[in-house]
Write an enzyme that holds these catalytic residues in place. Structure first.
Site, mmCIF file in Angstrom:
data_model
loop_
_atom_site.group_PDB
_atom_site.id
_atom_site.type_symbol
_atom_site.label_atom_id
_atom_site.label_comp_id
_atom_site.label_asym_id
_atom_site.label_seq_id
_atom_site.Cartn_x
_atom_site.Cartn_y
_atom_site.Cartn_z
ATOM 1 N N ASP A 99 -7.049 -7.032 5.808
ATOM 2 C CA ASP A 99 -7.488 -6.230 4.677
ATOM 3 C C ASP A 99 -8.824 -6.795 4.223
ATOM 4 O OD1 ASP A 99 -6.050 -4.311 2.360
ATOM 5 O OD2 ASP A 99 -7.706 -5.561 1.671
ATOM 6 N N SER A 107 -13.242 -0.721 3.989
ATOM 7 C CA SER A 107 -11.918 -1.141 4.457
ATOM 8 C C SER A 107 -11.929 -1.661 5.891
ATOM 9 C CB SER A 107 -10.970 0.058 4.364
ATOM 10 O OG SER A 107 -9.889 -0.098 5.237
ATOM 11 N N HIS A 140 0.815 -1.223 0.000
ATOM 12 C CA HIS A 140 0.000 0.000 0.000
ATOM 13 C C HIS A 140 0.847 1.272 0.000
ATOM 14 C CE1 HIS A 140 -3.253 -2.730 1.044
ATOM 15 N NE2 HIS A 140 -4.123 -1.743 1.085
#
Ligand code: MIC
Ligand code: SF4
Length: 648
Positions: free
Chosen positions: A119, A538, A65
């Site tokens: 995640d 998320s 990320h």
């Protein structure tokens, strides 16, 4: 009685509890993985447990990320994640190795296993016939510490597929967009979507993974496909034939509900701004000008996605007024398409090639211009997530994306006058594990390295019997964790620094939130009021830790998304729901409210009276906490709870 696939895997991993929908069940977990943006907190929390080594058969720490290295912060996190993985016996996937879900699918996902990932798109592994669930970091840390993973047994819904896709113009992405159109972003809450029916045979593993990946947008706990010949074919092609086992539902298996989809009837679909369920046919938007196209992300970045795009772009040119960005999902995919000359077809057409990372999907570069239209083969188009508040982000298949990139406007890809050969699934993939550092046996000499931006994990004080607090914000339905705790290149580097990141809480909704919350903290704290499906999207636990740090005591909503609800509890924030949804607008921003006798309500029927001291009215809210969750809340969350247990 016959069993479905979910029941079979759950049964084989059951540590305690019943497999009855809604009741708590503890599962033994085979694999846990983290990514860098959530991983720093997870590993700091694991470290705080004082163990020598992870206690699950496989743990992996990925970096994908925070790859924009504008200063020392992100690279320092990478070094921390590498050294902490080495210290505690996890694999480390180096920056550049690819997006965690794609790499995990290639290297570790295996039928019949249970994986947790920090995640929300961990369900990608469901394409391989495994139960793969997205969780908050603290839950992952606790499981790596040896505890079973506890969840309320979800209901299992069958998605029955028949027919065949009209390739190459209709793809797996169009299937999941169609599911989202029908079920919406709330449609999967409390459920696992189990795919079955003869149409399953039409889809290969990476196509199935696209569907289970984006199944996260339904709010589902996870999605899963059977493991069959096509699974065996893929596993053999990635050099892991031994990981295969067959997995199918029994003929008379029971499901809570059944949804039928004829693959032959699916059309090229597109999700419009600003929600993945705002889905229409691409055809209906024909003529809309497009400024940017992004292809890749964990949803659509397999070799197949990349090769198909390259075949479409070969010998053609990206439209004059448009930017095309491509981020292949893994280093292996990148290496393979480079070897075959496919990257050169992309570059020649005018694509801007990015590294194998999340990139524009999480606002790490590639932001569209003001008010621009961006069409992406990604999974989320929440407002502002691209990094540009007023950008109009659409979601479509890589095939649609590639066609739009050349045309510069929306068009049904079937009508663009482009011909390509059919894609043939390779029987052998490029395999290269040189960026996957295996765990070491002797870790005694390894030192965990922490840069100056990595700060201690914050802990909340125990729950109080009387909560008196200020209503800081009232919100509508489907508030995302991106709304609560924005990401992007400005904020993400602070993922390991709670005091710093807390300044950005609700920034895009109300920039005064953080300041007001800090003031309210001095007077007993704050309350946030939300609508349905609060905290969707998320898994970032920062959407709970940062509000906790700012003194938020409770969130009152009409309903909660699963991962966020767990994260709130893990960090000591009470998740309360309105007993009568029509009470939703009784208390307003700025009101002072009191909830008395919290403990006796918690031990009793979990109904609480909320007194609005400003308006002089009352209304009822309730919680639905199980025994363990109540205990966690009393102590101020999972960390103080675990510490107390370890000390006793
Ligand atoms: C996302 O797609 O929103 C993320 C960034 O991958 C998150 C995790 C995070 O916020 O770090 C997710 O999906 O859980
Ligand atoms: Fe990365 Fe985007 Fe996938 Fe999240 S959805 S893991 S940010 S590629």
């Amino acid at each position: 009685m016959g069993k479905n696939i979910v029941e079979k895997i759950f049964e084989a991993h059951r540590a305690y509890g019943e497999l009855t929908a809604g009741s708590p069940v503890g599962l033994k977990v085979d694999q846990v993985y983290t990514q860098d943006a959530t991983g720093t907190m997870t590993w700091l929390q694991f470290e705080a447990m004082g163990l020598d080594r992870v206690k699950v058969p496989l743990a992996v720490s990925y970096v994908d990320h925070n790859m924009l290295q504008q200063n020392f912060m992100n690279p320092d996190d990478h070094i921390f994640l590498q050294t902490v993985a080495a210290k505690y016996g996890a694999y480390f996937s180096k920056p550049g190795n690819g997006i965690c879900h794609q790499v995990h699918l290639e290297q570790f996902a295996a039928p019949g296993k249970i994986a947790l990932g920090t995640d929300s798109h961990t369900p990608t592994g469901g394409g391989m016939g495994m139960i793969a669930i997205g969780v908050g970091g603290l839950d992952a840390a606790t499981v790596m510490g040896g505890s079973p993973f506890e969840l309320a047994m979800p209901k299992v819904v069958k998605i029955h597929l028949t027919g065949k896709l009209n390739r190459p113009w209709v793809t797996a992405m169009d299937v999941i967009l169609e599911v989202l159109r029908r079920l919406t972003v709330k449609g999967g809450v409390g459920r696992i979507m189990e795919y079955g029916g003869p149409g399953v045979r039409d889809l290969n593993v990476t196509e199935r993974a696209t569907i289970t990946n984006m199944g996260a947008e339904l709010g589902a706990t996870t999605s899963i496909f059977p493991s069959d010949k096509r699974t065996k074919f893929y596993l053999t092609a990635v050099g892991r034939a031994n990981d295969w086992m067959e997995l199918a539902a029994d003929r008379n298996a029971k499901y809570e509900d059944r949804i039928d989809i004829d693959l032959g009837g699916v059309e090229p679909m597109i999700a419009q701004p600003h929600s993945p369920d705002n889905v229409v046919t691409v055809k209906s938007l024909a003529g809309t000008k497009v400024d940017q196209v992004c292809i890749g992300s964990c949803t659509n970045s397999s070799y197949q996605a990349m090769k198909t795009v390259a075949m479409l772009l070969k010998g053609r040119t990206v439209s004059e007024n448009l930017n095309l960005l491509i981020n292949p999902g893994s280093k292996q995919v990148y290496e393979m398409i480079a070897k075959e000359g496919l990257t050169s077809d992309m570059i020649a057409a005018g694509a801007r090639m990015l590294e194998s990372s999340c990139g524009p999907c999480i606002g790490m570069g590639g932001a569209p211009g003001s008010g621009q239209v961006s069409v992406r083969s990604y999974n989320r188009n929440f407002k502002g997530r691209s990094g540009t508040k007023d950008a109009q982000v659409y979601l479509a298949s890589p095939v649609t994306c590639a066609v739009l990139a050349m045309k510069g406007e929306m068009i049904d890809p079937r009508e663009a006058g482009i011909e390509i050969r059919a894609f043939k699934e390779p029987s052998k993939y490029t395999i290269n594990r040189n960026f996957l550092i295996p765990p070491k046996k002797d870790t005694s000499a390894i030192k965990v390295v922490k840069g100056p931006n990595i700060k201690e994990v914050s802990v909340k004080e125990p729950l109080k019997d009387t909560i008196e607090a200020e209503v800081l914000l009232t919100l509508g339905d489907n508030i995302t964790t991106d709304d609560i705790m924005p990401a992007g290149s400005k904020v993400l580097p602070f993922r390991s620094n709670i005091p710093a990141i807390s300044e950005f809480v609700f920034e895009n909704i109300d920039a005064t939130f953080s300041k007001r919350a800090q003031e309210a903290k001095k007077q007993g704290g704050g309350i946030v009021i939300g609508g349905e499906n609060y905290g969707q999207g998320s898994s970032r636990e920062h959407a709970a830790i940062a509000p906790m740090f700012l003194g938020v005591q409770a969130v009152i909503a009409k309903s909660f998304a699963r991962i966020h609800r767990s994260n709130l509890i893990n960090f000591g924030i009470l998740p309360l729901v309105f007993e009568k949804p029509e009470d939703y607008d009784k208390a307003e921003k700025g009101d002072r409210i009191a909830i008395k006798s919290v403990f006796s309500s918690l031990d009793g029927d979990q109904t609480y009276v909320v007194e609005d001291l400003t308006k002089g009215i009352t209304f009822a809210v309730k919680s639905t906490l199980n025994g363990r969750e109540k205990e966690l809340l009393r102590k101020g969350g999972l960390l103080p709870y675990t510490r107390e247990k370890a000390g006793s």
